[in-house]
Design a protein around this motif. Structure first.
Motif, PDB file in Angstrom:
ATOM      1  N   THR A   1       0.903  -1.337   0.015  1.00  0.00           N
ATOM      2  CA  THR A   1      -0.027   0.109   0.087  1.00  0.00           C
ATOM      3  C   THR A   1       0.764   1.107  -0.076  1.00  0.00           C
ATOM      4  N   ASP A   2       0.169   2.437  -0.344  1.00  0.00           N
ATOM      5  CA  ASP A   2       0.797   3.765  -0.258  1.00  0.00           C
ATOM      6  C   ASP A   2      -0.107   4.578   0.526  1.00  0.00           C
TER       7      ASP A   2
ATOM      8  N   GLY B   1      -2.065   3.908   2.556  1.00  0.00           N
ATOM      9  CA  GLY B   1      -3.457   3.315   2.833  1.00  0.00           C
ATOM     10  C   GLY B   1      -3.940   3.036   1.412  1.00  0.00           C
ATOM     11  N   ILE B   2      -3.638   3.520   0.285  1.00  0.00           N
ATOM     12  CA  ILE B   2      -3.959   3.107  -1.000  1.00  0.00           C
ATOM     13  C   ILE B   2      -3.457   1.842  -1.449  1.00  0.00           C
ATOM     14  N   VAL B   3      -4.432   1.017  -1.926  1.00  0.00           N
ATOM     15  CA  VAL B   3      -3.899  -0.514  -1.931  1.00  0.00           C
ATOM     16  C   VAL B   3      -3.125  -0.212  -3.640  1.00  0.00           C
ATOM     17  N   LYS B   4      -2.020  -0.497  -3.790  1.00  0.00           N
ATOM     18  CA  LYS B   4      -1.275  -0.540  -5.066  1.00  0.00           C
ATOM     19  C   LYS B   4      -1.797  -1.714  -6.009  1.00  0.00           C
ATOM     20  N   THR B   5      -1.884  -1.432  -7.257  1.00  0.00           N
ATOM     21  CA  THR B   5      -2.437  -2.300  -8.223  1.00  0.00           C
ATOM     22  C   THR B   5      -1.220  -2.405  -9.473  1.00  0.00           C
ATOM     23  N   GLY B   6      -1.886  -3.427 -10.164  1.00  0.00           N
ATOM     24  CA  GLY B   6      -0.927  -3.222 -11.685  1.00  0.00           C
ATOM     25  C   GLY B   6       0.031  -4.652 -11.497  1.00  0.00           C
ATOM     26  N   TYR B   7       0.023  -5.368 -10.553  1.00  0.00           N
ATOM     27  CA  TYR B   7       0.991  -6.276 -10.371  1.00  0.00           C
ATOM     28  C   TYR B   7       0.598  -7.491 -11.275  1.00  0.00           C
ATOM     29  N   GLY B   8       1.902  -8.179 -11.753  1.00  0.00           N
ATOM     30  CA  GLY B   8       1.759  -9.271 -12.893  1.00  0.00           C
ATOM     31  C   GLY B   8       1.085  -8.778 -14.083  1.00  0.00           C
ATOM     32  N   ALA B   9       0.336  -9.617 -14.649  1.00  0.00           N
ATOM     33  CA  ALA B   9      -0.412  -9.085 -16.025  1.00  0.00           C
ATOM     34  C   ALA B   9      -1.927  -8.686 -15.803  1.00  0.00           C
TER      35      ALA B   9
END
Length: 313
Positions: free
Chosen positions: A254-255, A257-265
Motif C-alpha cells: 500500500t501507499d 493506505g492506497i492499495v497498489k495495483t498493476g502487479y503481474g499481468a
C-alpha cells in the motif's frame, strides 16, 4: 463457513459493477456489503455526471446497481470483515461471527471521510460538526454554515447547503479550488447571489461552541498571520477521504493506505496473486463513481482470467 469462487468486499459502484461482470462470467459472486450497503455514494444528494442520467441521487443510483447485480444472481451478505489471511489457498476472510473462503477476492471497500484532527472537531462531532451535508444539511435550514475544503465534494456540499442555509462560508487553504470548473462556476454564481462567501488562504484553527448548544462559530487562521472568528452553527468537513484498507496493511503493498495495483499481468492485481482492488481504495486521483465502476469491471475480468488460468473456472 461460507465459500465462493469470487468474493467482493464493498457494495459501491466498484463492487456492484464487479459483481455484474463476474456474474455474467458465471462466477456466482458474493458481495459482503460492509457497514453501508451501496457505499458512501448513497449519501450524495445529486449526481449529474453519470452517463445516461442527467441527475440522479446517489441512493437511487446505487439501488439500481445493486438490483442489477442481484438480478444476475449475486448474493449480498450484510457483514464486515475484520481480518484476512492470504498466506495460502483458498484466501480467508473473517468477520466477528463468520469465516469466508474464496479463490479470488476483489477489494472495493472505498474510503472514509478525512477529518481536520482538531480536539474541538471531535468534541462537537454530531453536535454541529459533520462530514455529510446531504445527511445533516436539513438541520441547518436558514442558519449560517461553513464548508471546509476545495475539491468536488466541498463545492458540491456548499452548493447543496446554499439552497438550505442562510449563508455558507466556503473555507479553503489555497486561493484556487481543485474542483471541476463547472462546480467552481456554480459556486461563483452563488457568491454573486450572496449565498456563499469565500474564505480563501485560510485554515480552521478551532471550532467554537459549548456543550449545551453545540457549535457557535469557527476561528479561521489566514496565511498572512491574521485570525478571524466566523459565527456559524454547522461545520461540514470535506477535505478528502482515507481508504478503507487498514485490515490489509500488513498483507498487501500500500501507499498511504492506497492499495497498489498493476502487479503481474493484471491492471487491478495487487501484490498477492488472486487479490484484486477497484474503486477509491486503489484510486487516489480520479475518485469518481464512473471510474470506480470502470475499475470494478476491470477487476472482475482480471479475476475471471486469473481463475481460468489457475484451472479453477
Amino acid at each position: 463457513m461460507k465459500t465462493g469462487k469470487v468474493i467482493i468486499l464493498g457494495s459501491g459502484p466498484a463492487g456492484c459493477t464487479a459483481a455484474i461482470y463476474a456474474a455474467r462470467a458465471g462466477l456466482s459472486p458474493v458481495i459482503i456489503s460492509g457497514p453501508v450497503p451501496g457505499g458512501q455514494l448513497t449519501k450524495t444528494s445529486a449526481i449529474e455526471n453519470w452517463p445516461g442520467e442527467k441527475s440522479i441521487s446517489g441512493y437511487d443510483l446505487m439501488e439500481k446497481l445493486m438490483d442489477h447485480a442481484k438480478s444476475l444472481g449475486t448474493e449480498f451478505i450484510s457483514d464486515t470483515i475484520v481480518s484476512a489471511d492470504f498466506s495460502g489457498r483458498p484466501l480467508v476472510l473473517r468477520s466477528e461471527n463468520e469465516t469466508y473462503e474464496t479463490q479470488a477476492l476483489i477489494i472495493a471497500t472505498g474510503a472514509e471521510p478525512r477529518w481536520l484532527g482538531l480536539p474541538s472537531e471531535a468534541k462537537f462531532m454530531g453536535n454541529g460538526v459533520s462530514a455529510c451535508a446531504t445527511c445533516d444539511g436539513f438541520f441547518y435550514r436558514d442558519q449560517d454554515t461553513a464548508v471546509v475544503g476545495g475539491g468536488n465534494t466541498a463545492l458540491s456540499d456548499a452548493l447543496y447547503l446554499a439552497n438550505l442555509a442562510r449563508q455558507v462560508y466556503l473555507i479553503h487553504r489555497r486561493d484556487e479550488f481543485r474542483a471541476e470548473k463547472t462546480l467552481a462556476d456554480r459556486v461563483q454564481e452563488k457568491v454573486k447571489e450572496g449565498k456563499i462567501t469565500l474564505v480563501l488562504n485560510a485554515e480552521v484553527k478551532e471550532i467554537l461552541g459549548n456543550d449545551l448548544s453545540g457549535v457557535s462559530g469557527i476561528k479561521a487562521a489566514f496565511k498572512d498571520g491574521t485570525e478571524k472568528e466566523i459565527p456559524v452553527t454547522g461545520v461540514f468537513v470535506a477535505i478528502g477521504h482515507l481508504p478503507n484498507s487498514s485490515i490489509f496493511a500488513n498483507l498487501l503493498e500500500t501507499d498511504h493506505g492506497i492499495v497498489k495495483t498493476g502487479y503481474g499481468a493484471y491492471k487491478t492485481g495487487t501484490s498477492v496473486p488472486g487479490v484484486f482492488a477497484a474503486g477509491d481504495v486503489q484510486d487516489p486521483l480520479y475518485r469518481q463513481a464512473i471510474t470506480s465502476a470502470g475499475t470494478g469491471c476491470m477487476a472482475a475480468q482480471d479475476a475471471a482470467r486469473y481463475l481460468k488460468e489457475a484451472g479453477i473456472a
